[in-house]
Design a protein around this motif. Structure first.
Motif: not given
Length: 558
Positions: A12-14, A115-118, A132-133, A195-196
């Motif tokens: 779950d990427v979020g 996700s809220d970040e890449l 995080e990238v 999904k970032n």
């Protein structure tokens, strides 16, 4: 029956959480790869999900044959809800990812949420790391590989990566592995972008134990692959350019013509002249890949294969193989399906009367990937933009047509109409039987059972996961039976369940007979579609009965 081993890893990427589950029952019933992914997607993705929403899920999966040392098994499957076709779609890619994937101990990795970040996600046999990238936003596929190598010692064979096209939700964006091998048709790279997730890496040494039956047959397949003089080993699929142009039809100038006057300038011989070394997928001795180089410009790429030559060549009015190589290379770097990108550009060229304008073509590839200017429109794909362009809609269910010309090989045309994936030649590969006079090229009547058998077999092929190049050349029915330790008809029944689950999911999203349409007529097409439905056990409207789905579930439980 032989089937994949290993757990389901849900990421779950979020929430940045993971969960591991036992899916032995699903694996025993659906083998692995496309089969088990379709079962999981059917049961776990809401029928009303937005392809770009967090409720959509992606399934990366191996099959049992990735545990073997047999040629034609260096492949992986990716399944999700397609933003191009709006249905469940499976794509597979070659390269060297599969052995690294199974080393993590999982048979399926499910990516959920948003996700809220890449992110870069690192999966090993010891766990999952989220990195995080944001600095990799807009990076090309090779740039991501270089960065992951510098940071973590990861190589291209460890990675599934998207380029700018995936980040920008181009509906035909690819997820890439080994830099140049694509999970191509259907836009699942855009789902990864939604999904970032910029890349996912796989590394480990914990492949589940699996008893592979009939090692002698495995070695025989491997031996035949190594010694075959098949032209596919020298030219890949590109030798088909001249054969089909001269005998069966090659889509030209946005499907307005059936042959290209300069086919000899872009055929397999021209590609072979640019080939500078051999290349293969993991453990495969067939070595059919096409590393190509143009000494004059310094361009190096892998390919182009036949479908790319059609899309960026004949269908776009281009007769220089180096120009097509450049289009192919750009799509790989930016992360786009070469077929859909080329065909969509061909639609634009038709609207502007600009066939053959290579400078414009390469400009449009960049603009589509970054959704700049007219590229923002074209990034939606032909079905969604053909009216604005004033051109015909050369798609089925949103999927643009492959090079195998259904107006000439009519069984392939019928298979495009009824395919759950739309106008993708790999779903049934009926054209092969028509080219080789196994069935006549003309007419659709009486071909439904043949198409169904092909669809079911190919579903098993994609569940194994095994390369199409081995099917029919070396891997015949009796070899399937020996490898899977199962009667061939029983294997086909598994394929039948897979196709029906895909169709049932589409039905729940409002798809029915109205979507089984072609932009051209064929002899007996309407009655042949009904013949197909009847043989599948579907309603006259192309709907899978709920009782049939329940029967499949009961059969799987048994």
């Amino acid at each position: 029956m032989l089937h994949a081993r290993g757990s389901l890893l849900t990421i779950d990427v979020g929430a940045r959480e993971t969960e591991t589950a036992d899916i032995d029952d699903e694996l025993e019933s659906f083998i692995g790869g496309r089969g088990v992914s379709t079962k999981l997607a059917h049961d776990r993705i809401p029928f009303d999900a937005d392809p770009f929403g967090p409720e959509n899920r992606l399934y990366l999966a191996s099959g049992p044959l990735q545990q073997s040392d047999m040629s034609f098994t260096g492949r992986m499957n990716l399944t999700g809800l397609s933003p191009l076709t709006d249905g469940l779609l499976s794509s597979n890619a070659g390269g060297y990812l599969s052995r690294n994937f199974i080393g993590t101990g999982h048979s399926v990795v499910e990516v959920a949420g948003e996700s809220d970040e890449l992110l870069a996600i690192h999966v090993t046999d010891e766990g999952v790391e989220f990195e995080e990238v944001p600095e990799l936003a807009g990076a090309t596929v090779p740039e991501v590989t270089e960065e992951m190598n510098d940071r973590h010692g990861l190589e291209s064979e460890n990675l599934v990566t998207i380029g700018p096209a995936g980040e920008n939700l181009v509906r035909f964006a690819s997820a890439m592995t080994y830099d140049e091998r694509a999970f191509g048709r259907g836009g699942l790279g855009a789902v990864m972008g939604a999904k970032n997730v910029k890349c996912i890496s796989f590394e480990g040494d914990s492949a589940p134990e699996i008893e592979m039956p009939n090692e002698d047959i495995q070695m025989d397949v491997h031996r035949q692959a190594a010694t075959s003089d098949d032209i596919f080993r020298r030219q890949g699929t590109t030798h088909l350019v001249q054969v089909l142009n001269d005998n069966f039809g090659l889509p030209t100038r946005y499907y307005s013509e059936l042959s290209f006057e300069n086919a000899e300038k872009i055929n397999g011989d021209r590609v072979e002249e640019k080939k500078y070394k051999k290349a293969a997928c993991s453990v495969c001795a067939f070595a059919c890949k096409l590393p190509t180089r143009d000494d004059a410009s310094g361009l190096e790429t892998e390919g182009p294969e036949f479908e790319t030559i059609m899309a960026f060549g004949s269908n776009s009015g281009v007769d220089d193989i180096v120009d097509i190589m450049k289009s192919n290379d750009m799509c790989d770097d930016l992360g786009m399906d070469t077929i859909s990108c080329g065909n969509t550009i061909a639609a634009y060229l038709a609207s502007e009367d600009e066939f053959g304008n290579v400078e414009l073509i390469h400009e449009l590839v960049e603009k589509i990937a970054h959704r700049e200017g007219v590229g923002d429109t074209l990034a939606e794909g032909i079905e969604r933009v053909h009216e604005d362009l004033g051109v015909e809609n050369w798609t089925v269910k949103g999927m643009d047509f492959a090079a195998h010309e259904g107006r000439v090989v009519h069984g392939q045309g019928l298979s495009y109409a009824v395919s759950n994936r739309g106008a993708d030649h790999m779903y049934s590969t009926t054209m092969i039987d028509e080219y080789n006079d196994v069935i006549p090229a003309e007419g659709t009547a009486g071909k439904s059972e043949h198409i169904i058998d092909n669809e079911n077999r190919n579903a098993i092929r994609d569940s194994a996961v095994v390369c199409q190049f081995g099917i029919g050349r070396i891997i015949e029915e009796e070899i399937f039976e020996a490898l899977f330790d199962e009667d061939y008809e029983d294997l086909l029944s598994v394929g039948d369940r897979i196709v029906n689950l895909e169709r049932h999911f589409a039905n729940q999203r409002g798809r029915d007979i109205e979507d089984d349409r072609l932009p051209y007529d064929l002899p007996d097409l309407e009655s042949s579609i009904q013949e197909y439905y009847e043989a599948r056990g579907w309603s006259d409207d192309g709907v899978v009965p709920e009782t049939l789905v329940a029967d499949f579930a009961q059969a799987a439980d048994d």
